[in-house]
Write a protein that holds these residues in place. Structure first.
Motif, short mmCIF file in Angstrom:
data_model
loop_
_atom_site.label_atom_id
_atom_site.label_comp_id
_atom_site.label_asym_id
_atom_site.label_seq_id
_atom_site.Cartn_x
_atom_site.Cartn_y
_atom_site.Cartn_z
N LYS B 34 -22.43 11.41 -78.66
CA LYS B 34 -22.33 12.86 -78.40
C LYS B 34 -22.63 13.16 -76.94
N GLU B 35 -23.63 12.48 -76.40
CA GLU B 35 -23.97 12.68 -74.99
C GLU B 35 -22.81 12.28 -74.08
N MET B 36 -22.11 11.21 -74.46
CA MET B 36 -21.02 10.70 -73.63
C MET B 36 -19.80 11.61 -73.66
N GLY B 37 -19.54 12.23 -74.78
CA GLY B 37 -18.27 12.96 -74.94
C GLY B 37 -17.15 12.00 -75.28
N ASP B 38 -15.91 12.41 -75.02
CA ASP B 38 -14.75 11.59 -75.40
C ASP B 38 -14.79 10.23 -74.74
N THR B 40 -13.24 6.83 -73.63
CA THR B 40 -11.87 6.45 -73.32
C THR B 40 -11.71 4.95 -73.10
N TYR B 41 -12.82 4.23 -73.00
CA TYR B 41 -12.72 2.79 -72.71
C TYR B 41 -14.02 2.11 -73.10
N ALA B 59 -20.03 -1.67 -71.13
CA ALA B 59 -20.14 -0.24 -70.80
C ALA B 59 -19.20 0.57 -71.67
N GLU B 61 -16.99 4.12 -71.33
CA GLU B 61 -16.51 5.04 -70.31
C GLU B 61 -16.04 6.31 -71.00
N SER B 62 -16.46 7.46 -70.47
CA SER B 62 -15.87 8.73 -70.89
C SER B 62 -15.01 9.19 -69.72
N VAL B 63 -14.41 10.38 -69.85
CA VAL B 63 -13.59 10.88 -68.75
C VAL B 63 -14.40 10.90 -67.45
N LYS B 64 -15.63 11.40 -67.58
CA LYS B 64 -16.41 11.72 -66.38
C LYS B 64 -17.25 10.55 -65.88
N ALA B 65 -17.78 9.76 -66.79
CA ALA B 65 -18.80 8.81 -66.35
C ALA B 65 -18.74 7.52 -67.15
N SER B 66 -19.33 6.48 -66.57
CA SER B 66 -19.48 5.26 -67.35
C SER B 66 -20.96 5.10 -67.66
#
Lengths: 378, 126
Positions: B34-38, B40-41, B59, B61-66
């Motif tokens: 939930k903290e990460m959001g979507d 993606t990797y 790791a 990865e979300s859109v914004k951060a790893s």
């Protein structure tokens, strides 16, 4: 502890309460406590590409230059040429240090009033830009006297909303009754009134889509936000503002432009008119003639891994030749792409360049920086 | 309110461990996704690689951060969840059903230092 202290010191825009009430993930940005996302960054991104979204950009700075020498002064500190800029038109460009490093990138609005310009600058640079302008206005090198114009920082008196996406014109006209928006060309604005206060509507933005930026007093901005929200316009945070501008090939000050990164290095020479005099011009002329050590390029890798800012760019033999400045797995294009500053001998399109992501190296190649085909109003 | 599953062990860096004999099945908690959001990797090691307690092994990865993944135990990777390579969003859909790696533990006593569901629930404030 330090985080708490920072949050307490962070400034709030006029829309801050609304972001919190919507449950936005908030984070400090440029000294302001700003919404990063309300729900999913991808959903907000797609709302702007496919329909319409709105951003609180009240943190941006508004600096007014007025007086008989306003045109000469702005033209002296600005890389683009404003001498033929008509009232109601907007121009993008930079302010530079004498060595060609970038003070800021900004929009210049030529006001309808005579000898008046509005400079819209990055939130993180408001104080620096204002001080820079106040220092430069004291010395007109042509006359040896101060420029005959005033520089006024009105950033705190203005709120700003960016309404972006293919349905933005419809929303401005139908929801806000801003009929003048429909006839605005790209990079034009008009002046209006809202509840007796000044309202500026410009057809500009930072997403690669058609859209508008609306400036007014904070109470007006709050009312406009509420009406757009009730009409179903998606609130969008700084998270998707960055993914959108990145896909459209637009630079962010601090990442792709900085005191060390000139517009020539960043591939933004088209916004620098070297046939007129401005601070930093001579340095840019030299950079154009001799080439810069580094150039900003686009790189695409053949994997879903994400090249992030700071990751090294390498040749196939592992030699480091650059660094990533911004990167994403592009939401609209489903490609892993980035901007990177690389040594100029490796900046040609299709050059093989690899990116090191944690323990692994991913092969990639140089591609055009405008990743996404923009949809501006012609 | 995020989901916490009873009977699992949890790390302070939000990984969960399900013990199956000498094998530790490792994933991330619902709170973490939930903290990460979507997502993606998912970057994971190869079977045969060794991992060390408290050390980064991959790791998300979300859109914004790893966000680095830290191994809650030491040992050798026996299996990675290949489904996550094609569909990293499975972690968002169900963080407990979609494990990330399986590790043959070299020192099962390391499990003792991990939290149970009640202690983890306190850590994430729920």
């Amino acid at each position: 502890m330090s985080e708490i202290a920072n949050n307490e010191a962070a400034k709030k825009t006029c829309l801050h309460d609304r972001h919190v009430a919507l449950g936005a993930k908030m984070s400090p940005f440029a000294g302001f406590d700003m919404p990063i996302q309300y729900g999913s960054i991808a959903a907000e991104h797609n709302a702007v590409r496919g329909a319409v979204g709105m951003f609180d950009v009240s943190h941006m700075g508004e600096i007014f230059v007025e007086g008989p020498d306003a045109c000469e002064f702005v033209n002296y500190v600005f890389t683009n040429d404003i001498r033929n800029l008509e009232p109601g038109k907007v121009l993008y460009g930079m302010m530079l240090y004498p060595d060609g490093g970038t003070v800021d990138d900004l929009l210049v609005y030529r006001e309808f009033a005579e000898n008046a310009y509005l400079l819209v600058v990055n939130a993180a640079n408001i104080e620096k830009d204002y001080e820079w302008l106040c220092a430069r206005v004291k010395d007109n090198p042509r006359t040896g006297k101060p420029f005959g114009c005033t520089v006024r920082n009105e950033s705190e008196a203005w709120g700003q909303i960016a309404v972006q996406g293919p349905e933005s014109e419809k929303k401005l006209v139908e929801v806000l009754g801003l009929g003048g928006a429909a006839s605005l060309e790209f990079y034009s604005f008009y002046d209006g009134q809202w509840n007796g206060k000044r309202l500026i509507v410009s057809r500009t933005g930072y997403t690669g889509e058609d859209g508008f930026e609306i400036y007014s007093a904070p109470e007006n901005i709050c009312e406009i936000w509420d009406r757009l929200h009730e009409a179903g316009v998606t609130p969008c945070g700084l998270g998707c503002r960055d993914t959108l501008r990145f896909e459209a090939g637009l630079p962010l000050y601090g990442d792709e432009l900085s005191e060390k990164i000139s517009p020539i290095m960043a591939g933004l020479g088209i916004f620098c008119k070297l046939d007129k005099d401005f601070i930093g011009r001579d340095a840019l002329v030299r950079q154009k003639e001799q080439g810069t050590e580094y150039k900003l390029v686009g790189i695409e890798i053949e994997d879903k891994a994400i090249p992030r800012a700071g990751y090294p760019v390498e040749l196939a033999d592992g030699t480091e030749v650059g660094v990533v400045t911004t990167g994403y797995h592009s939401i609209s294009l489903d490609r892993s792409i980035c901007f990177a500053l690389v040594r100029r001998e490796y900046a040609a399109l299709d050059t093989r360049l690899d990116i090191r992501i944690r323990r692994k190296t991913f092969p990639g190649k140089v591609v055009k920086k405008r990743f996404y085909k923009t949809n501006y109003k012609k | 309110m995020s989901k916490i599953v009873e009977g699992l062990k949890y790390s302070e860096s939000h990984e969960w461990v399900k013990v199956e004999g000498g094998i530790a099945v490792i994933g991330v908690s619902d709170y973490a996704q939930k903290e990460m959001g979507d997502i993606t990797y998912v970057d994971v090691p190869e079977p045969g690689d060794t991992v060390e307690k408290g050390v980064e092994f991959g790791a998300l990865e979300s859109v914004k951060a790893s966000s680095d993944l830290f191994s809650p135990v030491s040992g050798t990777v026996t299996e990675v969840n290949e489904a996550l390579c094609d569909a990293p969003e499975l972690i968002n859909e169900d963080a407990f059903a979609n494990w990330i790696i399986k590790v043959e533990m070299s020192d099962p006593s390391e499990l003792d230092a991990l939290m149970d569901a009640a202690a983890y629930s306190e850590l994430v404030g729920e």
